[in-house]
Design a protein around this motif. Structure first.
Motif, PDB file in Angstrom:
ATOM      1  N   GLN A  28      11.144  25.921 -39.015  1.00  0.00           N
ATOM      2  CA  GLN A  28      10.143  25.959 -37.964  1.00  0.00           C
ATOM      3  C   GLN A  28      10.763  25.982 -36.574  1.00  0.00           C
ATOM      4  O   GLN A  28      10.157  26.470 -35.627  1.00  0.00           O
ATOM      5  CB  GLN A  28       9.222  24.739 -38.075  1.00  0.00           C
ATOM      6  N   LEU A  29      12.002  25.457 -36.452  1.00  0.00           N
ATOM      7  CA  LEU A  29      12.601  25.284 -35.134  1.00  0.00           C
ATOM      8  C   LEU A  29      13.642  26.341 -34.792  1.00  0.00           C
ATOM      9  O   LEU A  29      14.405  26.180 -33.866  1.00  0.00           O
ATOM     10  CB  LEU A  29      13.251  23.893 -35.046  1.00  0.00           C
ATOM     11  N   ARG A  30      13.670  27.440 -35.531  1.00  0.00           N
ATOM     12  CA  ARG A  30      14.669  28.470 -35.257  1.00  0.00           C
ATOM     13  C   ARG A  30      14.621  28.952 -33.807  1.00  0.00           C
ATOM     14  O   ARG A  30      15.638  29.244 -33.200  1.00  0.00           O
ATOM     15  CB  ARG A  30      14.472  29.667 -36.195  1.00  0.00           C
ATOM     16  N   TYR A  31      13.421  29.030 -33.243  1.00  0.00           N
ATOM     17  CA  TYR A  31      13.287  29.534 -31.884  1.00  0.00           C
ATOM     18  C   TYR A  31      13.880  28.590 -30.850  1.00  0.00           C
ATOM     19  O   TYR A  31      14.096  28.966 -29.702  1.00  0.00           O
ATOM     20  CB  TYR A  31      11.812  29.788 -31.564  1.00  0.00           C
ATOM     21  N   GLU A  32      14.183  27.350 -31.221  1.00  0.00           N
ATOM     22  CA  GLU A  32      14.729  26.387 -30.282  1.00  0.00           C
ATOM     23  C   GLU A  32      16.253  26.341 -30.311  1.00  0.00           C
ATOM     24  O   GLU A  32      16.863  25.492 -29.688  1.00  0.00           O
ATOM     25  CB  GLU A  32      14.171  24.994 -30.569  1.00  0.00           C
ATOM     26  N   GLU A  33      16.886  27.268 -31.021  1.00  0.00           N
ATOM     27  CA  GLU A  33      18.335  27.230 -31.135  1.00  0.00           C
ATOM     28  C   GLU A  33      19.024  27.560 -29.812  1.00  0.00           C
ATOM     29  O   GLU A  33      20.172  27.237 -29.600  1.00  0.00           O
ATOM     30  CB  GLU A  33      18.805  28.201 -32.218  1.00  0.00           C
ATOM     31  N   ARG A  34      18.331  28.219 -28.904  1.00  0.00           N
ATOM     32  CA  ARG A  34      18.961  28.651 -27.670  1.00  0.00           C
ATOM     33  C   ARG A  34      18.184  28.133 -26.467  1.00  0.00           C
ATOM     34  O   ARG A  34      16.969  28.043 -26.465  1.00  0.00           O
ATOM     35  CB  ARG A  34      19.027  30.183 -27.618  1.00  0.00           C
ATOM     36  N   VAL A  35      18.924  27.782 -25.431  1.00  0.00           N
ATOM     37  CA  VAL A  35      18.285  27.404 -24.180  1.00  0.00           C
ATOM     38  C   VAL A  35      17.608  28.640 -23.599  1.00  0.00           C
ATOM     39  O   VAL A  35      18.073  29.769 -23.779  1.00  0.00           O
ATOM     40  CB  VAL A  35      19.344  26.854 -23.196  1.00  0.00           C
ATOM     41  N   ASN A  36      16.516  28.454 -22.923  1.00  0.00           N
ATOM     42  CA  ASN A  36      15.779  29.554 -22.309  1.00  0.00           C
ATOM     43  C   ASN A  36      16.725  30.472 -21.530  1.00  0.00           C
ATOM     44  O   ASN A  36      17.380  30.069 -20.576  1.00  0.00           O
ATOM     45  CB  ASN A  36      14.710  28.965 -21.364  1.00  0.00           C
ATOM     46  N   THR A  37      16.822  31.729 -21.954  1.00  0.00           N
ATOM     47  CA  THR A  37      17.784  32.657 -21.334  1.00  0.00           C
ATOM     48  C   THR A  37      17.369  33.083 -19.932  1.00  0.00           C
ATOM     49  O   THR A  37      18.143  33.731 -19.227  1.00  0.00           O
ATOM     50  CB  THR A  37      17.935  33.918 -22.213  1.00  0.00           C
ATOM     51  N   GLU A  38      16.163  32.700 -19.495  1.00  0.00           N
ATOM     52  CA  GLU A  38      15.734  33.031 -18.147  1.00  0.00           C
ATOM     53  C   GLU A  38      16.301  32.069 -17.107  1.00  0.00           C
ATOM     54  O   GLU A  38      16.188  32.303 -15.907  1.00  0.00           O
ATOM     55  CB  GLU A  38      14.202  33.042 -18.067  1.00  0.00           C
ATOM     56  N   LEU A  39      16.910  30.964 -17.547  1.00  0.00           N
ATOM     57  CA  LEU A  39      17.525  30.039 -16.607  1.00  0.00           C
ATOM     58  C   LEU A  39      18.720  30.704 -15.928  1.00  0.00           C
ATOM     59  O   LEU A  39      19.427  31.505 -16.531  1.00  0.00           O
ATOM     60  CB  LEU A  39      17.986  28.766 -17.331  1.00  0.00           C
ATOM     61  N   LYS A  40      18.943  30.346 -14.666  1.00  0.00           N
ATOM     62  CA  LYS A  40      20.053  30.932 -13.926  1.00  0.00           C
ATOM     63  C   LYS A  40      21.376  30.495 -14.537  1.00  0.00           C
ATOM     64  O   LYS A  40      21.577  29.334 -14.862  1.00  0.00           O
ATOM     65  CB  LYS A  40      19.993  30.500 -12.459  1.00  0.00           C
ATOM     66  N   GLN A  41      22.272  31.437 -14.670  1.00  0.00           N
ATOM     67  CA  GLN A  41      23.580  31.144 -15.232  1.00  0.00           C
ATOM     68  C   GLN A  41      24.495  30.530 -14.170  1.00  0.00           C
ATOM     69  O   GLN A  41      24.425  30.870 -12.989  1.00  0.00           O
ATOM     70  CB  GLN A  41      24.215  32.424 -15.796  1.00  0.00           C
ATOM     71  N   ASN A  42      25.359  29.599 -14.593  1.00  0.00           N
ATOM     72  CA  ASN A  42      26.355  28.995 -13.708  1.00  0.00           C
ATOM     73  C   ASN A  42      25.704  28.429 -12.439  1.00  0.00           C
ATOM     74  O   ASN A  42      26.183  28.645 -11.326  1.00  0.00           O
ATOM     75  CB  ASN A  42      27.423  30.044 -13.337  1.00  0.00           C
TER      76      ASN A  42
END
Length: 222
Positions: A28-42
């Motif tokens: 059920q939690l597969r979609y939570e494996e990654r931090v929101n990619t829309e966040l600013k990098q660095n």
């Protein structure tokens, strides 16, 4: 633990049920494996991850995404349950990973972080502040003493859980209804009511010296 099943169908059924629920939750939690990619990098000076990492299916993937959004001089503040002092945490079905100080250090090192402060006392959770390193590692080599300690801790934890379940099973066969005071609001006693002959009807009250932990108000802790 599978090597230490009791000759008790209730124990086996309860443990198998927890394992099944754990797998269902991971799916059920597969979609939570990654931090929101829309966040600013660095970008961020500090990221705070309190009681989160144990809930994600791939902790190292999650930490690497955290590394991506923290700036080069930034820090990560992280807290997770300390498996060394709370082996019964394996029965918390939504905790998909369990960490000792050594294994958390391993995950952080693989993900590009270097711990600068630890608070890993005998109460849970343990805390760590880690600074961002210049790069992430594809491989990480354990020192032999660290690997040996992890193996030793794992064996001790399994034996601790096994012995405590046995004690609860014996208590369940002897105690009268509404006659047992349970110290602590962790998962141990709750798991025992599902995995042994110990039952909810035998519990008279809960007692804990820490009124701030989750569950104290809900369970009417003394």
């Amino acid at each position: 633990l599978e090597k230490h099943y009791f000759n008790n169908q209730k124990l086996k059924k309860g443990y198998d049920g927890l394992l099944k629920r754990n797998m269902e939750l991971q799916n059920q939690l597969r979609y939570e494996e990654r931090v929101n990619t829309e966040l600013k990098q660095n970008y961020f000076d500090l990221c705070v991850c309190l009681n989160v990492l144990e809930h994600v299916p791939d902790p190292i993937c999650f930490l690497k995404q955290m590394w991506n959004v923290i700036n080069d001089d930034g820090y990560l503040l992280i807290a997770v349950p300390n498996f060394t002092y709370d082996p019964f945490d394996i029965f918390t079905f939504d905790h998909l990973a369990n960490f000792t100080k050594e294994t958390l250090n391993y995950a952080l090192s693989l993900s590009g972080f270097s711990p600068v402060y630890w608070n890993a006392l005998e109460r849970v959770p343990m805390w760590c502040i880690a600074e961002k390193k210049s790069s992430q590692e594809d491989n990480y080599s354990f020192k032999f003493k660290d690997l040996n300690k992890i193996i030793s801790d794992s064996i001790n934890n399994v034996n601790w859980v096994k012995n405590n379940l046995k004690l609860y099973d014996e208590l369940g066969k002897k105690a009268e209804a509404n006659s047992v005071g349970v110290y602590g609001l962790g998962v141990l006693a709750f798991a025992a009511t599902h995995l042994t002959s110990f039952s909810n009807e035998q519990i008279a009250c809960f007692i804990d010296d820490n009124i701030s932990i989750p569950g104290t108000k809900r369970l009417g802790c003394s």
